[in-house]
Design a protein around this motif. Structure first.
Motif, PDB file in Angstrom:
ATOM      1  N   GLU A  53       7.477  -9.574 -14.000  1.00 32.89           N
ATOM      2  CA  GLU A  53       6.708  -8.996 -12.906  1.00 32.89           C
ATOM      3  C   GLU A  53       6.719  -7.474 -13.045  1.00 32.89           C
ATOM      4  OE1 GLU A  53       6.407 -10.366  -8.367  1.00 32.89           O
ATOM      5  OE2 GLU A  53       8.378  -9.720  -9.004  1.00 32.89           O
ATOM      6  N   GLN A  54       5.630  -6.830 -12.695  1.00 30.60           N
ATOM      7  CA  GLN A  54       5.578  -5.382 -12.741  1.00 30.60           C
ATOM      8  C   GLN A  54       6.559  -4.801 -11.733  1.00 30.60           C
ATOM      9  OE1 GLN A  54       1.474  -4.481 -11.927  1.00 30.60           O
ATOM     10  NE2 GLN A  54       1.072  -4.138 -14.092  1.00 30.60           N
ATOM     11  N   ASP A  55       7.124  -3.631 -12.068  1.00 29.45           N
ATOM     12  CA  ASP A  55       8.041  -2.960 -11.146  1.00 29.45           C
ATOM     13  C   ASP A  55       7.333  -2.617  -9.841  1.00 29.45           C
ATOM     14  OD1 ASP A  55       9.937  -3.067 -13.146  1.00 29.45           O
ATOM     15  OD2 ASP A  55       9.768  -0.949 -13.693  1.00 29.45           O
ATOM     16  N   ILE A  56       6.082  -2.127  -9.957  1.00 25.69           N
ATOM     17  CA  ILE A  56       5.315  -1.683  -8.787  1.00 25.69           C
ATOM     18  C   ILE A  56       3.911  -2.261  -8.880  1.00 25.69           C
ATOM     19  CG2 ILE A  56       4.417   0.302  -7.525  1.00 25.69           C
ATOM     20  CD1 ILE A  56       6.637   1.987  -8.844  1.00 25.69           C
ATOM     21  N   GLU A  57       3.412  -2.804  -7.778  1.00 28.00           N
ATOM     22  CA  GLU A  57       2.040  -3.296  -7.693  1.00 28.00           C
ATOM     23  C   GLU A  57       1.331  -2.530  -6.590  1.00 28.00           C
ATOM     24  OE1 GLU A  57       2.035  -7.491  -7.029  1.00 28.00           O
ATOM     25  OE2 GLU A  57       3.336  -7.886  -8.733  1.00 28.00           O
ATOM     26  N   ALA A  58       0.047  -2.250  -6.798  1.00 26.34           N
ATOM     27  CA  ALA A  58      -0.718  -1.522  -5.784  1.00 26.34           C
ATOM     28  C   ALA A  58      -2.111  -2.127  -5.651  1.00 26.34           C
ATOM     29  CB  ALA A  58      -0.829  -0.045  -6.160  1.00 26.34           C
ATOM     30  N   THR A  59      -2.596  -2.187  -4.402  1.00 23.65           N
ATOM     31  CA  THR A  59      -3.959  -2.630  -4.130  1.00 23.65           C
ATOM     32  C   THR A  59      -4.577  -1.716  -3.073  1.00 23.65           C
ATOM     33  OG1 THR A  59      -3.173  -4.210  -2.481  1.00 23.65           O
ATOM     34  CG2 THR A  59      -3.600  -5.068  -4.682  1.00 23.65           C
ATOM     35  N   TYR A  60      -5.896  -1.557  -3.177  1.00 19.24           N
ATOM     36  CA  TYR A  60      -6.640  -0.771  -2.205  1.00 19.24           C
ATOM     37  C   TYR A  60      -7.705  -1.672  -1.596  1.00 19.24           C
ATOM     38  CZ  TYR A  60      -9.939   2.461  -0.163  1.00 19.24           C
ATOM     39  OH  TYR A  60     -10.770   3.099   0.726  1.00 19.24           O
ATOM     40  N   CYS A  61      -7.816  -1.638  -0.261  1.00 19.66           N
ATOM     41  CA  CYS A  61      -8.861  -2.397   0.414  1.00 19.66           C
ATOM     42  C   CYS A  61      -9.195  -1.731   1.738  1.00 19.66           C
ATOM     43  CB  CYS A  61      -8.421  -3.845   0.644  1.00 19.66           C
ATOM     44  SG  CYS A  61      -9.739  -4.880   1.339  1.00 19.66           S
ATOM     45  N   ASP A  62     -10.449  -1.382   1.906  1.00 22.20           N
ATOM     46  CA  ASP A  62     -10.975  -0.880   3.177  1.00 22.20           C
ATOM     47  C   ASP A  62     -10.172   0.289   3.750  1.00 22.20           C
ATOM     48  OD1 ASP A  62     -12.986  -1.026   5.126  1.00 22.20           O
ATOM     49  OD2 ASP A  62     -11.712  -2.206   6.451  1.00 22.20           O
ATOM     50  N   GLY A  63      -9.866   1.278   2.895  1.00 21.50           N
ATOM     51  CA  GLY A  63      -9.181   2.482   3.354  1.00 21.50           C
ATOM     52  C   GLY A  63      -7.672   2.398   3.371  1.00 21.50           C
ATOM     53  N   ILE A  64      -7.107   1.262   2.956  1.00 22.24           N
ATOM     54  CA  ILE A  64      -5.659   1.092   2.990  1.00 22.24           C
ATOM     55  C   ILE A  64      -5.135   0.851   1.571  1.00 22.24           C
ATOM     56  CG2 ILE A  64      -3.744  -0.292   3.858  1.00 22.24           C
ATOM     57  CD1 ILE A  64      -5.574  -0.992   6.241  1.00 22.24           C
ATOM     58  N   LEU A  65      -4.185   1.687   1.163  1.00 20.27           N
ATOM     59  CA  LEU A  65      -3.501   1.514  -0.116  1.00 20.27           C
ATOM     60  C   LEU A  65      -2.139   0.897   0.166  1.00 20.27           C
ATOM     61  CD1 LEU A  65      -3.336   2.060  -3.206  1.00 20.27           C
ATOM     62  CD2 LEU A  65      -2.178   4.192  -2.609  1.00 20.27           C
ATOM     63  N   THR A  66      -1.864  -0.252  -0.459  1.00 18.48           N
ATOM     64  CA  THR A  66      -0.585  -0.930  -0.293  1.00 18.48           C
ATOM     65  C   THR A  66       0.157  -0.869  -1.618  1.00 18.48           C
ATOM     66  OG1 THR A  66      -1.579  -2.433   1.309  1.00 18.48           O
ATOM     67  CG2 THR A  66       0.529  -3.090   0.377  1.00 18.48           C
ATOM     68  N   VAL A  67       1.389  -0.365  -1.581  1.00 17.46           N
ATOM     69  CA  VAL A  67       2.222  -0.249  -2.771  1.00 17.46           C
ATOM     70  C   VAL A  67       3.456  -1.115  -2.558  1.00 17.46           C
ATOM     71  CG1 VAL A  67       3.450   1.330  -4.308  1.00 17.46           C
ATOM     72  CG2 VAL A  67       1.405   2.117  -3.106  1.00 17.46           C
ATOM     73  N   VAL A  68       3.672  -2.085  -3.463  1.00 20.39           N
ATOM     74  CA  VAL A  68       4.783  -3.032  -3.351  1.00 20.39           C
ATOM     75  C   VAL A  68       5.783  -2.748  -4.465  1.00 20.39           C
ATOM     76  CG1 VAL A  68       5.450  -5.463  -3.379  1.00 20.39           C
ATOM     77  CG2 VAL A  68       3.249  -4.788  -2.397  1.00 20.39           C
ATOM     78  N   PHE A  69       7.044  -2.552  -4.087  1.00 20.78           N
ATOM     79  CA  PHE A  69       8.120  -2.319  -5.045  1.00 20.78           C
ATOM     80  C   PHE A  69       8.841  -3.640  -5.285  1.00 20.78           C
ATOM     81  CE2 PHE A  69       7.047   1.750  -3.420  1.00 20.78           C
ATOM     82  CZ  PHE A  69       7.291   2.635  -4.456  1.00 20.78           C
ATOM     83  N   ASN A  70       8.664  -4.220  -6.488  1.00 19.62           N
ATOM     84  CA  ASN A  70       9.273  -5.498  -6.839  1.00 19.62           C
ATOM     85  C   ASN A  70      10.683  -5.333  -7.392  1.00 19.62           C
ATOM     86  OD1 ASN A  70       6.953  -7.023  -6.164  1.00 19.62           O
ATOM     87  ND2 ASN A  70       6.010  -6.384  -8.072  1.00 19.62           N
ATOM     88  N   GLU A  71      11.048  -4.128  -7.763  1.00 21.24           N
ATOM     89  CA  GLU A  71      12.374  -3.811  -8.284  1.00 21.24           C
ATOM     90  C   GLU A  71      12.992  -2.727  -7.421  1.00 21.24           C
ATOM     91  OE1 GLU A  71      14.036  -5.091 -10.973  1.00 21.24           O
ATOM     92  OE2 GLU A  71      12.430  -6.543 -11.240  1.00 21.24           O
ATOM     93  N   ASN A  72      14.306  -2.685  -7.396  1.00 21.70           N
ATOM     94  CA  ASN A  72      15.004  -1.622  -6.684  1.00 21.70           C
ATOM     95  C   ASN A  72      15.003  -0.398  -7.604  1.00 21.70           C
ATOM     96  OD1 ASN A  72      16.686   0.143  -5.389  1.00 21.70           O
ATOM     97  ND2 ASN A  72      18.289  -1.350  -5.005  1.00 21.70           N
ATOM     98  N   LEU A  73      14.109   0.530  -7.343  1.00 19.10           N
ATOM     99  CA  LEU A  73      13.974   1.728  -8.160  1.00 19.10           C
ATOM    100  C   LEU A  73      14.634   2.928  -7.506  1.00 19.10           C
ATOM    101  CD1 LEU A  73      10.248   1.202  -9.204  1.00 19.10           C
ATOM    102  CD2 LEU A  73      12.294   0.612 -10.498  1.00 19.10           C
ATOM    103  N   GLY A  74      15.439   2.688  -6.484  1.00 22.59           N
ATOM    104  CA  GLY A  74      16.095   3.778  -5.766  1.00 22.59           C
ATOM    105  C   GLY A  74      15.122   4.444  -4.809  1.00 22.59           C
ATOM    106  N   ASP A  75      15.361   5.711  -4.539  1.00 25.46           N
ATOM    107  CA  ASP A  75      14.455   6.465  -3.668  1.00 25.46           C
ATOM    108  C   ASP A  75      13.160   6.761  -4.416  1.00 25.46           C
ATOM    109  OD1 ASP A  75      16.267   6.501  -1.578  1.00 25.46           O
ATOM    110  OD2 ASP A  75      17.232   8.335  -2.292  1.00 25.46           O
TER     111      ASP A  75
END
Length: 127
Positions: A53-75
């Motif tokens: 799985e990718q460390d980070i996944e991102a999607t954009y829809c209707d003015g909203i960007l959602t960023v999902v962290f699948n790994e603990n990458l710290g701060d």
């Protein structure tokens, strides 16, 4: 007045309200999947032999960007810049989590920069 007149007026009113309600419904765009990739480091990457799985996944829809962290990458500090207009948005996440950024939705070229304790990630998309 005849009862058929009232039925006719009620029918016209129902059609007008129905079409007005339909015309004001927002039209949602299809989600845009954004590829977020880790910046190259001096040392060679280890290639896994199975799907990961990718460390980070991102999607954009209707003015909203959602960023999902699948790994603990710290701060992690997220910065999104509309290169065309100069607008900038930012957010931060610690460990696993989801960040939701409300962008303007204006047309342009968007650049995503994510600084983590585990390295830098970038992505881009265009509206």
């Amino acid at each position: 007045m005849k009862p058929s007149y009232y039925k006719f007026v009620a029918l016209l009113l129902a059609l007008f309200i129905g079409t007005t309600a339909y015309a004001t419904n927002p039209i949602y765009d299809e989600p845009i999947t954004i590829e977020i990739s880790k910046q190259k480091q001096d040392r060679p990457d280890i290639k896994p032999r199975s799907l990961v799985e990718q460390d980070i996944e991102a999607t954009y829809c209707d003015g909203i960007l959602t960023v999902v962290f699948n790994e603990n990458l710290g701060d992690s500090n997220i910065t999104v810049t509309n290169i065309s207009s100069g607008e900038v948005w930012s957010d931060s996440v610690s460990g696993y989590g989801i960040a939701t950024l409300f962008l303007s939705g204006d047309e342009g070229y968007y650049y995503i920069s994510i600084e983590t304790d585990n390295g830098q990630y970038t992505g881009e998309f265009e509206l």
